[in-house]
Design a protein around this motif. Structure first.
Motif, PDB file in Angstrom:
ATOM      1  N   ARG A  24      58.578  62.106  36.023  1.00 18.78           N
ATOM      2  CA  ARG A  24      57.893  63.191  35.311  1.00 18.78           C
ATOM      3  C   ARG A  24      58.881  64.013  34.486  1.00 18.78           C
ATOM      4  NH1 ARG A  24      55.341  63.588  40.495  1.00 18.78           N
ATOM      5  NH2 ARG A  24      53.214  62.737  40.424  1.00 18.78           N
ATOM      6  N   GLN A  25      60.013  64.333  35.086  1.00 21.98           N
ATOM      7  CA  GLN A  25      61.027  65.100  34.365  1.00 21.98           C
ATOM      8  C   GLN A  25      61.550  64.322  33.161  1.00 21.98           C
ATOM      9  OE1 GLN A  25      64.035  66.111  37.235  1.00 21.98           O
ATOM     10  NE2 GLN A  25      62.709  67.499  38.386  1.00 21.98           N
ATOM     11  N   GLU A  28      58.921  64.258  30.353  1.00 19.14           N
ATOM     12  CA  GLU A  28      58.862  65.561  29.688  1.00 19.14           C
ATOM     13  C   GLU A  28      60.071  65.767  28.783  1.00 19.14           C
ATOM     14  OE1 GLU A  28      58.507  68.350  32.844  1.00 19.14           O
ATOM     15  OE2 GLU A  28      56.350  68.010  33.148  1.00 19.14           O
ATOM     16  N   ALA A  33      54.942  64.853  27.415  1.00 18.95           N
ATOM     17  CA  ALA A  33      54.422  65.786  28.416  1.00 18.95           C
ATOM     18  C   ALA A  33      53.069  65.336  28.958  1.00 18.95           C
ATOM     19  CB  ALA A  33      54.315  67.184  27.812  1.00 18.95           C
ATOM     20  N   ASP A  34      52.200  64.829  28.081  1.00 16.72           N
ATOM     21  CA  ASP A  34      50.876  64.389  28.534  1.00 16.72           C
ATOM     22  C   ASP A  34      50.999  63.238  29.525  1.00 16.72           C
ATOM     23  OD1 ASP A  34      49.699  66.277  26.934  1.00 16.72           O
ATOM     24  OD2 ASP A  34      49.278  64.884  25.284  1.00 16.72           O
ATOM     25  N   GLU A  35      51.883  62.295  29.219  1.00  8.63           N
ATOM     26  CA  GLU A  35      52.080  61.154  30.112  1.00  8.63           C
ATOM     27  C   GLU A  35      52.679  61.602  31.447  1.00  8.63           C
ATOM     28  OE1 GLU A  35      52.791  61.307  27.007  1.00  8.63           O
ATOM     29  OE2 GLU A  35      51.930  59.564  25.972  1.00  8.63           O
ATOM     30  N   ALA A  36      53.546  62.609  31.398  1.00  3.98           N
ATOM     31  CA  ALA A  36      54.175  63.106  32.624  1.00  3.98           C
ATOM     32  C   ALA A  36      53.150  63.696  33.575  1.00  3.98           C
ATOM     33  CB  ALA A  36      55.239  64.146  32.287  1.00  3.98           C
ATOM     34  N   ASN A  37      52.062  64.223  33.020  1.00  3.16           N
ATOM     35  CA  ASN A  37      51.012  64.834  33.839  1.00  3.16           C
ATOM     36  C   ASN A  37      49.849  63.886  34.106  1.00  3.16           C
ATOM     37  OD1 ASN A  37      52.177  67.514  34.094  1.00  3.16           O
ATOM     38  ND2 ASN A  37      51.786  67.737  31.898  1.00  3.16           N
ATOM     39  N   ASP A  38      50.028  62.628  33.732  1.00  2.70           N
ATOM     40  CA  ASP A  38      48.988  61.615  33.948  1.00  2.70           C
ATOM     41  C   ASP A  38      49.336  60.828  35.212  1.00  2.70           C
ATOM     42  OD1 ASP A  38      47.308  59.430  33.995  1.00  2.70           O
ATOM     43  OD2 ASP A  38      47.487  58.997  31.856  1.00  2.70           O
ATOM     44  N   PRO A  39      48.622  61.040  36.320  1.00  7.01           N
ATOM     45  CA  PRO A  39      48.948  60.346  37.575  1.00  7.01           C
ATOM     46  C   PRO A  39      48.926  58.825  37.433  1.00  7.01           C
ATOM     47  CG  PRO A  39      47.396  62.127  37.977  1.00  7.01           C
ATOM     48  CD  PRO A  39      47.487  61.967  36.488  1.00  7.01           C
TER      49      PRO A  39
END
Length: 248
Positions: A24-25, A28, A33-39
């Motif tokens: 995730r880091q 980002e 950022a969108d992909e980092a918050n996509d489980p």
């Protein structure tokens, strides 16, 4: 022939949550950022398996540690004929670097059936290779995803099969078949990593329409020599006491 190669314990099962955080880091930091918050995206990347085959100059061990730092499941596949100086244990005294290290039991491109060779790499989604990894992958019938040449694997090995070269199939069948498969494999690499115009020129002698990616390789894993990591390396080095004696 069927014995399994030694390997270091995989860190992936116990470090899954840590790897997820790193992924995730990393996403980002790279602007995703969108992909980092996509489980689903993170879960897919966690399941992806990457292999780096060969370790000339310990370059792939350095590269593998960078991939592991990103949170990716990374395995370094070494050959039994690697020069001992280029084994990972000659590059670091640290453990917990996140890279699975496995020695392939492959000795010669014609020494085993292709199915047996394939069984040692079938689990991986992406394979980077240097040296004779090209010949082995061609023998298996797989296209190497990324070839990172170090020199002789590009300007010498592919030409060993030539009847008018220094080696031919009658005088040295071992080199002959390695060279023949190396030349065949280069034509099917999905990408060739180039760091110099020399690489471009040598590739052009073998492949007309190669997908050349221009970028430099990380020959040193810089984080290993920074802060607490550097202190740990000094503390774990068997040579540190001798250097301390010399300085007294």
């Amino acid at each position: 022939m069927t014995s399994e190669p030694p390997s270091s314990p995989s860190p992936c099962a116990i470090d899954r949550s840590v790897r997820a955080g790193r992924l995730r880091q990393s996403l980002e930091r790279l602007g995703f950022a969108d992909e980092a918050n996509d489980p689903g995206m993170v879960a897919g990347l966690l399941q992806m398996k990457i292999a780096l085959m060969g370790n000339m100059n310990n370059a792939f061990f350095a590269f593998a540690r960078y991939l592991a730092d990103l949170g990716l499941d990374t395995t370094l596949l070494t050959f039994p004929f690697e020069i001992s100086h280029f084994l990972p244990e000659c590059d670091t005294y640290q453990t917990g670097h996140g890279v699975t290290i496995r020695q392939l039991p492959w000795t010669h491109v014609m020494a085993a059936e292709s199915d047996w060779l394939y069984s040692h790499v079938s689990e991986f989604d992406y394979i980077f290779g240097c040296g004779l990894s090209v010949a082995f992958m061609a023998r298996i019938g797989l296209d190497l995803d990324v070839f990172f040449p170090y020199g002789s694997d590009l300007y010498e090995y592919p030409f060993l099969w030539s009847d008018d070269g220094d080696y031919d199939k009658h005088r040295d069948p071992s080199r002959y078949f390695f060279g023949k498969w190396q030349a065949a494999g280069l034509a099917h690499c999905r990408a060739i990593w180039s760091y110099d115009s020399f690489v471009d020129a040598e590739v052009a002698k073998i492949v007309n329409d190669a997908n050349i990616v221009e970028m430099h390789a990380p020959f040193v894993h810089a984080p290993s020599y920074q802060g607490q990591n550097l202190a740990a390396t000094i503390a774990q080095s068997p040579f540190s006491p001798r250097f301390q004696d010399i300085r007294r």
